[in-house]
Design an enzyme around this catalytic site. Structure first.
Site, mmCIF file in Angstrom:
data_model
loop_
_atom_site.group_PDB
_atom_site.id
_atom_site.type_symbol
_atom_site.label_atom_id
_atom_site.label_comp_id
_atom_site.label_asym_id
_atom_site.label_seq_id
_atom_site.Cartn_x
_atom_site.Cartn_y
_atom_site.Cartn_z
ATOM 1 N N GLN A 202 2.112 -14.047 10.271
ATOM 2 C CA GLN A 202 1.701 -12.606 9.492
ATOM 3 C C GLN A 202 2.491 -11.725 9.683
ATOM 4 O OE1 GLN A 202 -3.097 -12.154 9.908
ATOM 5 N NE2 GLN A 202 -2.346 -13.533 11.630
ATOM 6 N N VAL B 43 6.244 -9.406 9.913
ATOM 7 C CA VAL B 43 7.334 -9.212 8.989
ATOM 8 C C VAL B 43 8.644 -8.830 9.733
ATOM 9 C CG1 VAL B 43 5.649 -8.052 7.147
ATOM 10 C CG2 VAL B 43 6.419 -6.619 8.760
ATOM 11 N N TYR C 233 7.967 2.183 6.644
ATOM 12 C CA TYR C 233 8.554 1.011 6.754
ATOM 13 C C TYR C 233 9.983 1.139 7.310
ATOM 14 C CZ TYR C 233 4.430 -1.532 5.266
ATOM 15 O OH TYR C 233 3.184 -1.940 5.195
ATOM 16 N N HIS D 178 2.856 -12.654 4.858
ATOM 17 C CA HIS D 178 2.979 -11.144 4.627
ATOM 18 C C HIS D 178 4.063 -10.552 4.480
ATOM 19 C CE1 HIS D 178 -1.331 -10.866 6.756
ATOM 20 N NE2 HIS D 178 -1.472 -11.533 5.557
HETATM 21 C C1 BJW Z 1 -1.474 -10.158 22.328
HETATM 22 C C2 BJW Z 1 -0.643 -9.534 23.117
HETATM 23 C C3 BJW Z 1 0.225 -10.209 23.758
HETATM 24 C C4 BJW Z 1 -1.901 -8.036 21.854
HETATM 25 N N1 BJW Z 1 -0.014 -11.807 23.939
HETATM 26 N N2 BJW Z 1 -1.770 -11.488 22.242
HETATM 27 C C5 BJW Z 1 -14.258 -8.344 3.046
HETATM 28 C C6 BJW Z 1 -14.422 -9.671 3.512
HETATM 29 C C7 BJW Z 1 -13.364 -10.666 3.646
HETATM 30 C C8 BJW Z 1 -11.996 -10.328 3.104
HETATM 31 C C9 BJW Z 1 -11.934 -9.048 2.425
HETATM 32 C C10 BJW Z 1 -13.046 -8.172 2.491
HETATM 33 N N3 BJW Z 1 -12.725 -6.873 1.940
HETATM 34 C C11 BJW Z 1 -11.234 -6.835 1.884
HETATM 35 C C12 BJW Z 1 -11.025 -8.125 1.891
HETATM 36 C C13 BJW Z 1 -9.653 -8.946 1.770
HETATM 37 C C14 BJW Z 1 -8.615 -8.237 2.709
HETATM 38 C C15 BJW Z 1 -9.076 -8.137 4.142
HETATM 39 O O1 BJW Z 1 -8.819 -9.124 4.889
HETATM 40 N N4 BJW Z 1 -9.639 -7.067 4.434
HETATM 41 C C16 BJW Z 1 -10.265 -6.998 5.833
HETATM 42 C C17 BJW Z 1 -9.711 -5.808 6.688
HETATM 43 C C18 BJW Z 1 -11.823 -7.168 5.989
HETATM 44 N N5 BJW Z 1 -7.383 -8.899 2.783
HETATM 45 C C19 BJW Z 1 -6.530 -8.764 1.724
HETATM 46 O O2 BJW Z 1 -6.341 -7.926 0.873
HETATM 47 C C20 BJW Z 1 -5.424 -9.824 1.694
HETATM 48 N N6 BJW Z 1 -5.169 -10.334 0.367
HETATM 49 C C21 BJW Z 1 -6.138 -11.101 -0.109
HETATM 50 O O3 BJW Z 1 -7.213 -11.381 0.459
HETATM 51 O O4 BJW Z 1 -5.808 -11.626 -1.377
HETATM 52 C C22 BJW Z 1 -6.966 -12.387 -2.197
HETATM 53 C C23 BJW Z 1 -7.046 -13.700 -1.478
HETATM 54 C C24 BJW Z 1 -8.107 -14.444 -1.926
HETATM 55 C C25 BJW Z 1 -8.351 -15.783 -1.260
HETATM 56 C C26 BJW Z 1 -7.384 -16.403 -0.831
HETATM 57 C C27 BJW Z 1 -6.116 -15.704 -0.918
HETATM 58 C C28 BJW Z 1 -5.914 -14.264 -1.164
HETATM 59 C C29 BJW Z 1 -4.007 -9.132 1.945
HETATM 60 C C30 BJW Z 1 -3.883 -8.612 3.566
HETATM 61 C C31 BJW Z 1 -2.466 -7.892 3.783
HETATM 62 C C32 BJW Z 1 -2.480 -7.515 5.133
HETATM 63 N N7 BJW Z 1 -1.279 -6.714 5.397
HETATM 64 C C33 BJW Z 1 -0.865 -6.407 6.618
HETATM 65 C C34 BJW Z 1 0.331 -5.399 6.511
HETATM 66 C C35 BJW Z 1 1.409 -6.295 6.166
HETATM 67 C C36 BJW Z 1 2.738 -5.420 6.204
HETATM 68 C C37 BJW Z 1 2.993 -4.866 7.500
HETATM 69 O O5 BJW Z 1 3.159 -5.215 8.514
HETATM 70 O O6 BJW Z 1 2.956 -3.466 7.396
HETATM 71 O O7 BJW Z 1 -0.692 -7.210 7.456
HETATM 72 S S1 BJW Z 1 -2.275 -5.186 7.706
HETATM 73 C C38 BJW Z 1 -1.682 -5.859 9.031
HETATM 74 O O8 BJW Z 1 -2.871 -6.802 9.359
HETATM 75 C C39 BJW Z 1 -0.712 -6.835 8.718
HETATM 76 C C40 BJW Z 1 -0.997 -8.096 10.038
HETATM 77 O O9 BJW Z 1 -0.410 -9.131 9.512
HETATM 78 C C41 BJW Z 1 -2.531 -8.218 9.621
HETATM 79 C C42 BJW Z 1 -3.274 -9.020 10.654
HETATM 80 O O10 BJW Z 1 -2.942 -8.288 11.994
HETATM 81 P P1 BJW Z 1 -2.621 -9.044 13.490
HETATM 82 O O11 BJW Z 1 -1.500 -9.769 13.344
HETATM 83 O O12 BJW Z 1 -3.984 -9.797 13.619
HETATM 84 O O13 BJW Z 1 -2.558 -7.901 14.447
HETATM 85 P P2 BJW Z 1 -3.853 -7.005 15.049
HETATM 86 O O14 BJW Z 1 -3.288 -5.787 15.612
HETATM 87 O O15 BJW Z 1 -4.892 -6.850 14.429
HETATM 88 O O16 BJW Z 1 -4.108 -7.973 16.388
HETATM 89 C C43 BJW Z 1 -3.229 -8.085 17.721
HETATM 90 C C44 BJW Z 1 -3.899 -9.331 18.513
HETATM 91 O O17 BJW Z 1 -2.874 -9.419 19.403
HETATM 92 C C45 BJW Z 1 -4.913 -8.725 18.992
HETATM 93 O O18 BJW Z 1 -5.912 -9.794 19.146
HETATM 94 C C46 BJW Z 1 -4.586 -8.712 20.671
HETATM 95 O O19 BJW Z 1 -5.479 -9.048 21.496
HETATM 96 C C47 BJW Z 1 -3.302 -9.517 20.591
HETATM 97 N N8 BJW Z 1 -2.281 -9.195 21.496
HETATM 98 N N9 BJW Z 1 -0.784 -8.128 22.795
HETATM 99 C C48 BJW Z 1 -1.118 -11.852 23.063
HETATM 100 N N10 BJW Z 1 1.054 -9.494 24.721
#
Ligand code: BJW
Length: 233
Positions: A88, A90, A53, A106
Site C-alpha cells: 500500500q 508509495v 506530495y 495505492h
Molecule cells: C509498525 C511499525 C514498525 C508502526 N514495525 N509495524 C466503509 C466500510 C468499508 C470501506 C469503506 C467504507 N467507507 C469508505 C470505504 C472505502 C475506503 C476505506 O477503506 N475507508 C476506510 C477509512 C473505512 N477505501 C477506499 O476508498 C479505497 N478504494 C475503494 O474502496 O474502491 C472501491 C473498491 C471496492 C471493492 C474492491 C476494490 C475497490 C481507496 C483507498 C485509498 C487509500 N489511500 C491512502 C493514500 C495513498 C497515497 C498516499 O500514500 O498518500 O493509502 S490513505 C493511507 O492509508 C494510504 C495507506 O496505504 C493506507 C493504509 O495505511 P497503513 O499502511 O495501514 O498505515 P497506518 O498508519 O494506518 O498503519 C500503520 C501500521 O504500522 C500500524 O498498525 C502500526 O502499528 C504499524 N507500525 N511502526 C511494524 N516499526
C-alpha cells in the site's frame, strides 16, 4: 510450490524514517484526509495537495530500505515458490531493497498521472498546479497515487494471487483501509495460513492465525529466516 502473498503498509517503512498515517503524530494527525487524499480535495486546492506530495517525495527519495524490506527481497529470491509483494506504500523502498515485481496498489510517489487521459509518466521531484500532460497537453497532472473513493490498482491480479496463496502475511498495516483490510479473508477463504507482523495488533488481529508483535526490522528478518530454515534454504 507454495505461493506466499505479502501485504505491506506504512509500518514497514517507519524505521526508514517515513511517518505512518494513523500512529500518534502520524500524517493524518497533521493533515486532513479530505484535503490531501481525496479527488475532491485535489479539485478544491491542488496546490495544497501538490505541497503535501512534493514534501513526501523528497523524504522518500532520501530514505533507505531497512532490514525488513531487504529480508522480503531475500525471501523472494530464495523461496522455491512464488513470493508476491503487494504494497500500500508509495515510497518505492521495496524495490530499493532488492524486491522485484512489486504490486503498488495505492500507486507511487515517483509517478505522475493525467486526470484527463490517464497517461502516466515519471513525476518530476516537484509537481506544480497546471502542469501539462506530455500526451494530451491538458493541464491536469496529478500524483499517481490512489485516494479515498478511487479504485486501487491491479485488483484482479491481486485477487488471483490471493486465491492461490498458501501463506498470507500482513506487515505494518493498521487494517483500517479497504479493500486491503479484507485480503486476509480472501486468503483464508482460499485455505491460506495467515500471519500478521505489526508493532501493535491491527484492527483485523482476530482474523489472523498468528500474530507477531514488534518492530518490523526485528520480526520480519526473523520470520524470513524461519521460513527459509524450514525449507532448508
Ligand atoms: C509498525 C511499525 C514498525 C508502526 N514495525 N509495524 C466503509 C466500510 C468499508 C470501506 C469503506 C467504507 N467507507 C469508505 C470505504 C472505502 C475506503 C476505506 O477503506 N475507508 C476506510 C477509512 C473505512 N477505501 C477506499 O476508498 C479505497 N478504494 C475503494 O474502496 O474502491 C472501491 C473498491 C471496492 C471493492 C474492491 C476494490 C475497490 C481507496 C483507498 C485509498 C487509500 N489511500 C491512502 C493514500 C495513498 C497515497 C498516499 O500514500 O498518500 O493509502 S490513505 C493511507 O492509508 C494510504 C495507506 O496505504 C493506507 C493504509 O495505511 P497503513 O499502511 O495501514 O498505515 P497506518 O498508519 O494506518 O498503519 C500503520 C501500521 O504500522 C500500524 O498498525 C502500526 O502499528 C504499524 N507500525 N511502526 C511494524 N516499526
Amino acid at each position: 510450490m507454495e505461493k506466499i502473498v505479502i501485504l505491506t503498509g506504512a509500518g514497514i517503512s517507519a524505521e526508514s524514517g517515513l511517518g505512518t498515517f494513523r500512529d500518534e503524530g502520524g500524517l493524518w494527525a497533521q493533515h486532513r484526509i479530505e484535503d490531501v487524499a481525496t479527488p475532491e480535495g485535489f479539485a478544491r486546492n491542488p496546490a495544497l495537495v501538490h505541497r503535501f506530495y512534493n514534501a513526501r517525495r523528497v523524504q522518500a527519495a532520501k530514505a533507505q530500505p531497512n532490514a525488513a524490506h531487504k529480508a522480503l527481497a531475500r525471501l523472494q529470491k530464495d523461496w522455491p515458490g512464488e513470493v508476491v509483494i503487494v504494497t500500500q506504500n508509495v515510497d518505492g523502498l521495496h524495490e530499493a531493497g532488492g524486491a522485484e515485481n512489486v504490486i503498488h496498489m495505492h500507486g507511487v510517489l515517483a509517478g505522475a498521472l493525467c486526470a484527463t487521459c490517464g497517461h502516466r509518466w515519471p513525476s518530476p521531484p516537484e509537481m506544480e498546479v497546471g502542469e501539462p500532460c506530455p500526451a494530451c497537453r491538458s493541464p491536469t497532472a496529478r500524483p499517481d497515487v490512489v485516494w479515498f473513493g478511487e479504485m486501487p490498482y491491479q485488483m484482479d491480479e491481486i485477487y488471483d494471487h490471493l486465491a492461490g496463496a498458501a501463506l498470507f502475511a500482513a506487515i505494518g498495516t493498521s487494517g483500517q483501509v479497504y479493500p486491503a483490510a479484507a485480503f486476509v479473508h480472501e486468503a483464508q477463504a482460499a485455505g491460506a495460513r495467515t500471519v500478521e507482523l505489526n508493532l501493535a495488533p491491527s484492527a483485523g488481529v482476530s482474523s489472523f492465525d498468528e500474530t507477531r508483535l514488534g518492530p518490523a526490522t526485528g520480526t520480519v528478518p526473523r520470520w524470513v529466516e524461519e521460513l527459509l530454515g524450514e525449507r532448508g534454504g
